[in-house]
Design an enzyme around this catalytic site. Structure first.
Site, short mmCIF file in Angstrom:
data_model
loop_
_atom_site.label_atom_id
_atom_site.label_comp_id
_atom_site.label_asym_id
_atom_site.label_seq_id
_atom_site.Cartn_x
_atom_site.Cartn_y
_atom_site.Cartn_z
N CYS A 2 0.79 -1.23 0.23
CA CYS A 2 0.03 0.09 0.17
C CYS A 2 0.73 1.23 -0.06
CB CYS A 2 -0.91 0.04 1.25
SG CYS A 2 -2.21 -1.32 1.29
N ARG A 27 3.88 -0.21 -5.08
CA ARG A 27 3.68 -0.82 -3.61
C ARG A 27 2.18 -1.54 -3.42
NH1 ARG A 27 6.93 1.61 0.07
NH2 ARG A 27 5.35 0.81 1.71
N TRP A 73 -2.81 -2.71 -1.65
CA TRP A 73 -2.56 -3.97 -1.77
C TRP A 73 -3.48 -4.71 -0.92
CZ3 TRP A 73 -0.51 -8.20 0.86
CH2 TRP A 73 -0.17 -9.27 0.03
N ASN A 99 -1.50 1.98 5.80
CA ASN A 99 -0.63 0.83 5.19
C ASN A 99 0.02 0.22 6.40
OD1 ASN A 99 1.22 -0.67 4.04
ND2 ASN A 99 2.79 1.07 4.19
N GLY A 100 -0.36 -1.35 6.40
CA GLY A 100 -0.11 -2.01 7.64
C GLY A 100 -1.15 -2.92 7.89
N GLU A 484 17.24 -17.37 -8.73
CA GLU A 484 16.92 -16.11 -9.19
C GLU A 484 16.27 -15.90 -10.55
OE1 GLU A 484 15.99 -13.63 -7.60
OE2 GLU A 484 16.38 -12.07 -8.77
N LYS A 488 12.48 -14.81 -11.25
CA LYS A 488 12.10 -13.57 -12.35
C LYS A 488 11.18 -14.21 -13.21
CE LYS A 488 13.35 -11.24 -10.59
NZ LYS A 488 13.94 -11.08 -9.36
N GLU A 491 7.48 -14.94 -11.71
CA GLU A 491 6.60 -13.68 -11.10
C GLU A 491 6.28 -12.51 -12.12
OE1 GLU A 491 8.92 -10.94 -8.34
OE2 GLU A 491 10.72 -11.41 -9.42
N HIS A 507 17.16 -36.35 -8.91
CA HIS A 507 16.67 -36.91 -7.85
C HIS A 507 15.20 -36.71 -7.91
CE1 HIS A 507 20.69 -38.16 -5.69
NE2 HIS A 507 20.88 -37.11 -6.63
N LYS A 606 5.87 -4.43 -4.17
CA LYS A 606 7.28 -4.20 -4.00
C LYS A 606 7.63 -4.28 -2.55
CE LYS A 606 11.15 -3.11 -5.84
NZ LYS A 606 11.71 -4.11 -6.63
C1 F6R Z 1 11.52 -10.61 -6.39
C2 F6R Z 1 11.26 -9.77 -5.39
C3 F6R Z 1 11.06 -10.18 -3.96
C4 F6R Z 1 11.82 -9.38 -3.06
C5 F6R Z 1 11.35 -9.60 -1.66
C6 F6R Z 1 12.03 -9.11 -0.54
O1 F6R Z 1 11.54 -10.18 -7.44
O2 F6R Z 1 11.48 -8.52 -5.37
O3 F6R Z 1 11.10 -11.46 -3.87
O4 F6R Z 1 13.05 -9.85 -3.06
O5 F6R Z 1 10.17 -9.32 -1.36
O6 F6R Z 1 12.19 -7.82 -0.56
P1 F6R Z 1 13.18 -6.72 0.12
O7 F6R Z 1 14.29 -7.26 -0.53
O8 F6R Z 1 12.62 -5.43 -0.30
O9 F6R Z 1 13.26 -7.16 1.68
#
Ligand code: F6R
Length: 611
Positions: A2, A27, A73, A99-100, A484, A488, A491, A507, A606
């Site tokens: 949010c 966000r 969100w 937010n929270g 990773e 990517k 997501e 395995h 984010k």
């Molecule tokens: C994936 C991504 C998330 C963040 C995770 C942690 O692309 O961005 O998996 O890495 O939510 O977020 P931070 O790094 O802000 O603690």
């Protein structure tokens, strides 16, 4: 999660609020709303993106010099018009954005329902504004006090802004566990979840601390803590450029951020390495040299992409500093009574510096007496403020929800930490360090070369774009890179993808391989090269389609893989920094080809400020 933004001053509030919401949309983006104060409170809200709200209000008179907005969100209550913020009191005189999560909202709601309060949404937030209204009417307290008393009753996390029809010259903001920044102008103040909506109006900001409440008038900022003692706000200057918040000619923030990596890694290294002297300088942790010399265990806590960076860090720190490392999901660590002592060093990694689970893991480790370092990107965020020391990644604002440049910057910092500790403990020879630092200095240029694989990657994306599944395989520090790459892809393109250590394939995952299964190998010429080649053969023998990231000039893998992507030759220590680039590009192109919203993938946000 949010985004919240507020304004009080002499300008038209609406354009400031709506632009701020666009900046904060990363966000959360399932619904949005605004409140303006023009004689009485006007609240407009709409499910969908901020642009849907803009369309909804475009023909309405929106004049006001006080206003606030929210991009959501969803946690409590599905995304809908009625669950969107702001939420108002029963008499419509008070309104709130939040937010929270208010964890004890159900109990409070029950009490308020018994007193006759009627709720229009399913949210925890609406309960809070009704609670404030209830305290105000039952006790006769003024709004300031009613807010303070109410906040003392809630359990959970919040960043809130409140407006009142009866107090048109004041907004109230408060925080506990969710970020809030106040922009200080001349005769005006701004409030936001982060500094991005503020930077074009003022560089002077106050980061509100937990349990602080700000009573903001056009010409006065009064900050008190929740016990009612007046606090002196610390005004600091923002180091943030407006260009960093724009797409700068790229179609998406994600692509811009992928291409920024030569610059962001360079910024991360600046002033920290002196190759000719074989010296690493990390000002943020220099007070802890003795601790680092004697530490016998390092625990890395993080989530998502930051956790993947932590896994790369494990390889680097164990290899070059010879200290045992454990890497933990913050969300698991915090709930399993981990064994931690004062001797331990905990490194928390977070791009946003606000991730709820990572923050809780830090608090837990702190209680047990460990020393905590933070590796964060957002300057002034919560994590750098609750850790003992730390190193910023200096990657600049990352707006694309999928993390790219933050990951490589985190890995860069972990590389520096590994060398720093290695040097202090005498685990790495000075001549070796000089050699490594000389190449590390070249990494931004090598990343630039890796970006030249873009056209090739796009061709491969075209072949794989309709797949339903995808495997990413690597060994050693290329295993976290595989994780990773898979994250990517899944997501942003919604293709199911898994990352595995290449040797683990037999395995279990090998059962998945058929002619429809793309398998992406990281097969650079390093310690496990021959082993990875055997794994490629195993996939080919079962009809899988293989794309491999290889060292420039490799002919062996070229002969057996369906597609190869060459990256420049690089020391094994730095492979993750370079091999990640084509994987980011692959996910990006596949997502674009599938028509996905690359910068704002569904269901994600984010900053994950809820657990
Ligand atoms: C994936 C991504 C998330 C963040 C995770 C942690 O692309 O961005 O998996 O890495 O939510 O977020 P931070 O790094 O802000 O603690």
């Amino acid at each position: 999660m949010c985004g919240i933004v507020g304004y009080i001053g002499y300008r038209d509030a609406y354009p400031i609020v709506i632009k701020g919401l666009h900046r904060l949309e990363y966000r959360g983006y399932d619904s949005a709303g605004i409140a303006l104060l023009d004689k009485d409170l006007k609240v407009y809200k709409k499910a969908g993106k901020v642009s849907a709200l803009e369309d909804f209000v475009k023909d309405l008179p929106l004049t006001s010099t006080v206003g606030m907005g929210h991009t959501r969100w969803a946690t409590h209550g599905a995304p809908s018009d009625r669950n969107s913020h702001p939420h108002s009191s029963g008499d419509r005189k008070l309104t709130i954005i939040h937010n929270g999560i208010i964890e004890n909202y159900a109990n409070i709601k029950e009490t308020l329902l018994a007193k006759g309060h009627v709720f229009k949404s399913d949210t925890d937030t609406e309960v809070l504004i009704h609670l404030i209204e209830d305290i105000k009417t039952q006790t006769g307290l003024d709004l300031q006090e009613a807010v303070r008393v109410a906040l003392n009753k809630v359990v959970g996390a919040y960043a809130i802004v409140i407006m009142s029809a009866d107090e048109p010259d004041m907004i109230i903001a408060a925080r506990k566990g969710s970020p809030l920044v106040i922009g200080v102008g001349e005769g005006e103040y701004f409030v936001a979840s982060d500094a991005t909506p503020i930077v074009e109006y003022t560089k002077n900001v106050v980061y509100l601390n937990d349990n602080e409440i700000a009573y903001i008038h056009r010409n006065e900022l009064l900050v008190k803590n929740i016990d009612n003692t007046v606090q002196t706000p610390y005004i600091q200057e923002l180091d943030l450029k407006l260009e960093a918040l724009e797409k700068g000619g790229y179609d998406h923030f994600m692509l811009k951020e992928i291409y920024e990596q030569p610059r962001s890694i360079r910024d991360c290294l600046r002033g920290r390495i002196y190759p000719q002297q074989g010296k690493v300088q990390l000002g943020g942790i220099k007070e802890y040299v003795e601790k680092l010399k004697n530490v016998d265990r390092i625990i890395i806590v993080a989530c998502g992409t930051s956790w993947h960076a932590g896994l790369v860090g494990e390889y680097l720190i164990e290899e070059y500093a010879r200290v045992p490392v454990e890497v933990e999901y913050a969300s698991e660590f915090r709930y399993r009574n981990p064994i931690i002592t004062e001797k331990d060093l905990v490194i928390a990694i977070s791009q946003s510096g606000e991730t709820a689970d990572t923050m809780a893991a830090i608090e837990l480790a702190k209680e047990k007496g460990a020393t905590i370092f933070g590796i964060c990107n957002v300057v002034g965020a919560s994590i750098p403020r609750i850790t003992h020391a730390g190193v910023y990644t200096h990657a600049g604002p990352e707006i694309g929800v999928a993390s790219t440049k933050a990951f490589t910057a985190q890995v860069t910092v972990l590389t520096l930490i590994a060398f720093y500790i290695g040097q202090k403990r005498g685990a790495i020879k000075q001549s070796t360090l000089i050699e490594y630092l000389t190449q590390l200095d070249e990494i931004p240029t090598l990343v630039e070369q890796a970006l030249k694989s873009n056209d090739r990657v796009k061709e491969i994306a075209e072949k794989f774009k309709n797949s339903n599944n995808c495997l990413f395989l690597g060994r050693g520090s290329s295993f976290p890179v595989a994780l990773e790459g898979a994250l990517k892809l899944k997501e942003i393109s919604y293709i199911h993808a898994e990352g595995y250590p290449a040797a683990e394939m037999k395995h279990g995952p090998i059962a998945l391989i058929d002619e429809d299964m793309p398998v992406i190998f990281i097969a650079t010429k390093h310690s496990s090269y021959e082993k990875v080649i055997s794994n490629i053969q195993e996939v080919k023998a079962r009809g899988g389609q293989v794309a491999a990231i290889v060292t420039q000039g490799d002919t062996t893998v070229k002969d057996m893989a369906d597609y190869i992507i060459e990256i420049p030759e690089v020391n094994e220590a730095f492979v993750p920094l370079v091999s990640t680039i084509p994987l980011q590009l692959l996910a990006y192109h596949i997502a674009v080809m599938r028509g996905c919203n690359v910068d704002q993938p569904r269901n994600l946000a984010k900053s994950v400020t809820v657990e």
